[in-house]
Design a protein around this motif. Sequence first.
Motif, PDB file in Angstrom:
ATOM      1  N   GLY A 429       0.806  -1.216   0.000  1.00  0.00           N
ATOM      2  CA  GLY A 429       0.000   0.000   0.000  1.00  0.00           C
ATOM      3  C   GLY A 429       0.837   1.263   0.000  1.00  0.00           C
ATOM      4  N   ASP A 430       0.138   2.378  -0.141  1.00  0.00           N
ATOM      5  CA  ASP A 430       0.753   3.711  -0.097  1.00  0.00           C
ATOM      6  C   ASP A 430       0.266   4.457   1.128  1.00  0.00           C
ATOM      7  OD1 ASP A 430       2.092   3.286  -2.478  1.00  0.00           O
ATOM      8  OD2 ASP A 430       0.494   4.174  -3.701  1.00  0.00           O
ATOM      9  N   SER A 431       1.008   5.496   1.490  1.00  0.00           N
ATOM     10  CA  SER A 431       0.613   6.325   2.626  1.00  0.00           C
ATOM     11  C   SER A 431       1.185   7.715   2.437  1.00  0.00           C
ATOM     12  CB  SER A 431       1.112   5.715   3.940  1.00  0.00           C
ATOM     13  OG  SER A 431       0.651   6.466   5.053  1.00  0.00           O
ATOM     14  N   GLN A 432       0.719   8.613   3.260  1.00  0.00           N
ATOM     15  CA  GLN A 432       1.228   9.984   3.263  1.00  0.00           C
ATOM     16  C   GLN A 432       1.934  10.220   4.584  1.00  0.00           C
ATOM     17  OE1 GLN A 432      -1.737  12.962   2.613  1.00  0.00           O
ATOM     18  NE2 GLN A 432      -0.309  14.670   2.687  1.00  0.00           N
ATOM     19  N   LEU A 433       3.188  10.614   4.509  1.00  0.00           N
ATOM     20  CA  LEU A 433       3.990  10.817   5.710  1.00  0.00           C
ATOM     21  C   LEU A 433       4.172  12.307   5.946  1.00  0.00           C
ATOM     22  CD1 LEU A 433       5.632   9.153   7.834  1.00  0.00           C
ATOM     23  CD2 LEU A 433       7.644   9.655   6.439  1.00  0.00           C
ATOM     24  N   SER A 434       3.725  12.768   7.112  1.00  0.00           N
ATOM     25  CA  SER A 434       3.970  14.165   7.461  1.00  0.00           C
ATOM     26  C   SER A 434       5.402  14.320   7.952  1.00  0.00           C
ATOM     27  CB  SER A 434       2.983  14.620   8.537  1.00  0.00           C
ATOM     28  OG  SER A 434       3.124  13.842   9.712  1.00  0.00           O
ATOM     29  N   ALA A 435       5.837  15.552   8.117  1.00  0.00           N
ATOM     30  CA  ALA A 435       7.210  15.802   8.559  1.00  0.00           C
ATOM     31  C   ALA A 435       7.493  15.023   9.839  1.00  0.00           C
ATOM     32  CB  ALA A 435       7.419  17.297   8.783  1.00  0.00           C
ATOM     33  N   LEU A 436       8.623  14.331   9.848  1.00  0.00           N
ATOM     34  CA  LEU A 436       8.938  13.420  10.951  1.00  0.00           C
ATOM     35  C   LEU A 436      10.241  13.857  11.623  1.00  0.00           C
ATOM     36  CD1 LEU A 436       8.430  10.894  12.588  1.00  0.00           C
ATOM     37  CD2 LEU A 436       9.371   9.524  10.736  1.00  0.00           C
ATOM     38  N   PRO A 437      10.142  14.594  12.750  1.00  0.00           N
ATOM     39  CA  PRO A 437      11.354  14.986  13.464  1.00  0.00           C
ATOM     40  C   PRO A 437      12.117  13.760  13.975  1.00  0.00           C
ATOM     41  CG  PRO A 437       9.447  16.266  14.200  1.00  0.00           C
ATOM     42  CD  PRO A 437       8.925  15.141  13.367  1.00  0.00           C
ATOM     43  N   LYS A 438      13.390  13.946  14.209  1.00  0.00           N
ATOM     44  CA  LYS A 438      14.194  12.819  14.690  1.00  0.00           C
ATOM     45  C   LYS A 438      13.684  12.363  16.056  1.00  0.00           C
ATOM     46  CE  LYS A 438      17.891  15.379  17.042  1.00  0.00           C
ATOM     47  NZ  LYS A 438      19.340  15.512  17.216  1.00  0.00           N
ATOM     48  N   ASP A 439      13.708  11.036  16.245  1.00  0.00           N
ATOM     49  CA  ASP A 439      13.260  10.365  17.467  1.00  0.00           C
ATOM     50  C   ASP A 439      11.762  10.432  17.672  1.00  0.00           C
ATOM     51  OD1 ASP A 439      15.909   9.727  18.112  1.00  0.00           O
ATOM     52  OD2 ASP A 439      16.198  11.650  19.129  1.00  0.00           O
ATOM     53  N   ASP A 440      11.030  11.035  16.749  1.00  0.00           N
ATOM     54  CA  ASP A 440       9.572  11.079  16.849  1.00  0.00           C
ATOM     55  C   ASP A 440       8.977   9.898  16.080  1.00  0.00           C
ATOM     56  OD1 ASP A 440       7.073  11.919  17.563  1.00  0.00           O
ATOM     57  OD2 ASP A 440       7.244  13.914  16.670  1.00  0.00           O
ATOM     58  N   THR A 441       7.660   9.692  16.231  1.00  0.00           N
ATOM     59  CA  THR A 441       6.989   8.576  15.563  1.00  0.00           C
ATOM     60  C   THR A 441       5.847   9.093  14.702  1.00  0.00           C
ATOM     61  OG1 THR A 441       5.513   8.244  17.470  1.00  0.00           O
ATOM     62  CG2 THR A 441       7.532   6.937  17.402  1.00  0.00           C
ATOM     63  N   ARG A 442       5.507   8.306  13.679  1.00  0.00           N
ATOM     64  CA  ARG A 442       4.374   8.605  12.809  1.00  0.00           C
ATOM     65  C   ARG A 442       3.678   7.298  12.433  1.00  0.00           C
ATOM     66  NH1 ARG A 442       5.302  12.918  14.278  1.00  0.00           N
ATOM     67  NH2 ARG A 442       5.561  14.899  13.139  1.00  0.00           N
ATOM     68  N   LEU A 443       2.349   7.374  12.366  1.00  0.00           N
ATOM     69  CA  LEU A 443       1.566   6.254  11.866  1.00  0.00           C
ATOM     70  C   LEU A 443       1.384   6.423  10.363  1.00  0.00           C
ATOM     71  CD1 LEU A 443      -1.344   5.494  14.377  1.00  0.00           C
ATOM     72  CD2 LEU A 443       0.361   3.899  13.540  1.00  0.00           C
ATOM     73  N   ALA A 444       1.789   5.430   9.605  1.00  0.00           N
ATOM     74  CA  ALA A 444       1.599   5.446   8.157  1.00  0.00           C
ATOM     75  C   ALA A 444       0.544   4.402   7.807  1.00  0.00           C
ATOM     76  CB  ALA A 444       2.909   5.153   7.443  1.00  0.00           C
ATOM     77  N   SER A 445      -0.669   4.849   7.521  1.00  0.00           N
ATOM     78  CA  SER A 445      -1.778   3.947   7.220  1.00  0.00           C
ATOM     79  C   SER A 445      -1.740   3.583   5.743  1.00  0.00           C
ATOM     80  CB  SER A 445      -3.109   4.617   7.564  1.00  0.00           C
ATOM     81  OG  SER A 445      -3.108   5.043   8.916  1.00  0.00           O
ATOM     82  N   PHE A 446      -1.994   2.309   5.444  1.00  0.00           N
ATOM     83  CA  PHE A 446      -1.819   1.894   4.056  1.00  0.00           C
ATOM     84  C   PHE A 446      -2.909   0.964   3.534  1.00  0.00           C
ATOM     85  CE2 PHE A 446       0.593  -1.002   6.760  1.00  0.00           C
ATOM     86  CZ  PHE A 446       0.165  -2.254   6.335  1.00  0.00           C
ATOM     87  N   ALA A 447      -3.749   0.330   4.380  1.00  0.00           N
ATOM     88  CA  ALA A 447      -4.759  -0.610   3.878  1.00  0.00           C
ATOM     89  C   ALA A 447      -5.817  -0.842   4.952  1.00  0.00           C
ATOM     90  CB  ALA A 447      -4.125  -1.937   3.467  1.00  0.00           C
ATOM     91  N   THR A 448      -6.998  -1.370   4.551  1.00  0.00           N
ATOM     92  CA  THR A 448      -8.070  -1.713   5.478  1.00  0.00           C
ATOM     93  C   THR A 448      -7.908  -3.162   5.938  1.00  0.00           C
ATOM     94  OG1 THR A 448      -9.574  -0.178   4.379  1.00  0.00           O
ATOM     95  CG2 THR A 448     -10.563  -1.859   5.767  1.00  0.00           C
ATOM     96  N   ASP A 449      -7.968  -3.360   7.263  1.00  0.00           N
ATOM     97  CA  ASP A 449      -7.872  -4.713   7.820  1.00  0.00           C
ATOM     98  C   ASP A 449      -9.287  -5.266   7.989  1.00  0.00           C
ATOM     99  OD1 ASP A 449      -7.330  -7.047   9.103  1.00  0.00           O
ATOM    100  OD2 ASP A 449      -6.057  -6.178  10.666  1.00  0.00           O
ATOM    101  N   ARG A 450      -9.747  -6.034   7.005  1.00  0.00           N
ATOM    102  CA  ARG A 450     -11.104  -6.575   7.031  1.00  0.00           C
ATOM    103  C   ARG A 450     -11.269  -7.696   8.046  1.00  0.00           C
ATOM    104  NH1 ARG A 450     -14.311  -2.884   4.500  1.00  0.00           N
ATOM    105  NH2 ARG A 450     -13.397  -2.220   2.521  1.00  0.00           N
ATOM    106  N   LYS A 451     -10.172  -8.199   8.610  1.00  0.00           N
ATOM    107  CA  LYS A 451     -10.256  -9.316   9.546  1.00  0.00           C
ATOM    108  C   LYS A 451     -10.569  -8.862  10.966  1.00  0.00           C
ATOM    109  CE  LYS A 451      -6.984 -12.117   6.876  1.00  0.00           C
ATOM    110  NZ  LYS A 451      -5.719 -12.885   6.913  1.00  0.00           N
ATOM    111  N   VAL A 452     -10.532  -7.561  11.201  1.00  0.00           N
ATOM    112  CA  VAL A 452     -10.787  -7.004  12.530  1.00  0.00           C
ATOM    113  C   VAL A 452     -11.956  -6.033  12.443  1.00  0.00           C
ATOM    114  CG1 VAL A 452      -9.820  -5.687  14.460  1.00  0.00           C
ATOM    115  CG2 VAL A 452      -8.359  -7.237  13.149  1.00  0.00           C
ATOM    116  N   SER A 453     -12.852  -6.110  13.422  1.00  0.00           N
ATOM    117  CA  SER A 453     -13.980  -5.164  13.462  1.00  0.00           C
ATOM    118  C   SER A 453     -14.036  -4.508  14.832  1.00  0.00           C
ATOM    119  CB  SER A 453     -15.299  -5.875  13.154  1.00  0.00           C
ATOM    120  OG  SER A 453     -15.583  -6.843  14.146  1.00  0.00           O
ATOM    121  N   ILE A 454     -14.488  -3.258  14.840  1.00  0.00           N
ATOM    122  CA  ILE A 454     -14.542  -2.470  16.079  1.00  0.00           C
ATOM    123  C   ILE A 454     -15.894  -1.768  16.149  1.00  0.00           C
ATOM    124  CG2 ILE A 454     -13.509  -0.564  17.382  1.00  0.00           C
ATOM    125  CD1 ILE A 454     -10.869  -1.176  16.022  1.00  0.00           C
ATOM    126  N   SER A 455     -16.535  -1.877  17.300  1.00  0.00           N
ATOM    127  CA  SER A 455     -17.787  -1.150  17.541  1.00  0.00           C
ATOM    128  C   SER A 455     -17.579  -0.208  18.719  1.00  0.00           C
ATOM    129  CB  SER A 455     -18.932  -2.125  17.830  1.00  0.00           C
ATOM    130  OG  SER A 455     -18.663  -2.867  19.006  1.00  0.00           O
TER     131      SER A 455
END
Length: 665
Positions: A429-455
């Motif tokens: 998959g693809d994702s959009q990465l915002s500016a990532l300072p050193k030692d910081d973290t970012r979530l890069a979302s790339f696909a839908t997980d159809r095997k998990v559901s949340i209510s």
Amino acid sequence: MLKQVTAILLLGASCPAISLAADNGAIRSITLSSGGLAQVSRSADVNSDGVIRIEVPLDQVDDILKSLVVNGFAGSVAGISLAGPQPLQETFKGLPFSLEALSSVPSLLTSLQGAKVSVTSGGKTVEGNILGIETRKADEKAPTYLLTVIDQDGAVETLTLGEDASVRFEDPDLRAKIAKAATTIARGKNDRTRAVDIKVNGVKDSGAVGLTYVVPSPIWKTAYKVVIDGNNKAHLQAWTVLENASGEDWKGIKLTLTSAEPVTLKQGLHQLYWRERQEVPVHTASNNVPDADSGDLSNRQRLSANVEERAVPAPAKAMMGGVSRKAYAADELESPAAPMQIAATNPTAATESDISATFELPGIYDLANGDTLSVPIMDADVEADMVDMYRAGSVLRNPIAAVMLKNTTGVSMPSGILTLYDSKTGYIGDSQLSALPKDDTRLASFATDRKVSISEQQTPTEEIASLKVSDGVMNATVKYRQTTTYTVSGALDGERTVIIEHPIRDGWSFSSAEGFGKTATHQRLKAIVPAGAEKVLTAVDEQLQSNSYALVDTDPDMLLGWSASTHDKELTDKLTNLADARKRQVAIQNELASLDSEIEKTVNEQERIRRNLGAVPDNSDLKKRYLKALADSEDQIASMNERRDAVQQESDRRGDHVSHIIRTF
């Protein structure tokens, strides 16, 4: 048609060729910033007159005038000069003829009335000073022009100007002005560049001189390639994509990229601005002598505190990936599938400053004007955790598969598009990465997980936090609570790490046993959900609100609710007693309101009967019937008024009783 005047003038005056700067000096380096500007550093050649000349596109002149510096030599800059923004208009301001006058021979001769010329047409030549041009038109034929001159002997001659007419002005100064006009016209037809002359003093070695300036440039982009190996690690490569839109080719230059986003301004420095001035009358009265100057207070010496300079830490070198990668087997059919890898690249020198990261590309580059270049700027292993991310309020019950990247490269990374690969399965998959300072973290979302559901389910509640009575007013502090329950149904085939983003509510406090940091807009909850299991995560938002109520008007049910919420027994008993008294008071008030309604209804009926009495004959049975109904209604009103007086007295008594109870608080 008469010949164009520029062709004729060449017979009488030479036109110098247009000369442009032949060599701007080699570009040494270019630094591209994320602010859309390029810092250009180039060598400069100084001629024998101590002048550095560079030719630049017209649309870069304003920025060059704003930013140009000369460096690298022990001398001084005397000034910068170049042609004005409107050379054509400015040139003709100082000439005895207009631009339009050069469109034809008759127009030019008319505008230079009195000049001494030699004109030949149709085999005839006249010499003398121009008296004028007469236009003649016969029928629908093209007009003819008759030139009249006076020669040195005072004789007046005429000449019809034909297509073969040629003109020579005898005054050499006038011929020079016409030649200058022709040159300016030729240059104005392609007015797209400016030759900038920089006058320098004290330069001995031309090679030691350099120029630096800042001009607009396309923003450089970043494309990331990430290969996830499944061991909480990923290999990351960052590639830049940039364009040469400088107007000239780049040859053997050093390229540097910076992620700084500076404040960038522009101003029309190469434009003409005129300030409007008010015209004032000329005064002829006696002079008004001003008072003597008392001095400029700003020239007084001011005391200033010493400011300690903050030490700037040295930028840390980025940890660059340089580990060699295994090659694929020569025969893929006879060997096991090798994990996907990214080939290592030549290291880019990356440094970190207070507000930006700088990437100095290795080697030198050639890039023609208008071409695009893409090269790697980062190659490193980083920490990476696979997670499922769900944002509260999503229309989909399935979370988004994402990778939590931690920037352990030692240098901040710019924003960009990201392509993700699994080392075993390939593209995921693809994702959009915002500016990532050193030692910081970012979530890069790339696909839908159809095997998990949340209510999710929200349960609002409220409770009394505190009660206080003062001067017959109840001050109640109410705690409003909203409990959001997220139920995660895990995948059947494996464990999942689930991160839920819960919205931040301004003015509300947040708590959760599964809290896991927050973003600017959301709180994060985290849980590990085993295969086939169900996990419940709870988020609680609370807010305290204070309200004031006059006890004399408070609803009895609200009083009972307060009495059940307070832990003060004395206050509970008083509130219960007041609730009972208010209940009785409300009941008698309702009865009083009912009586008033009945009385009003009976009075309205009397009005109807009186109107009907005036419409029926005297001594008729119907009139007698109306009179009896009117008498009965009077008896009813009298009885109801007696009852109302009694009820009013009881209402007043119960109101006094409520007031007495309130005074005991």
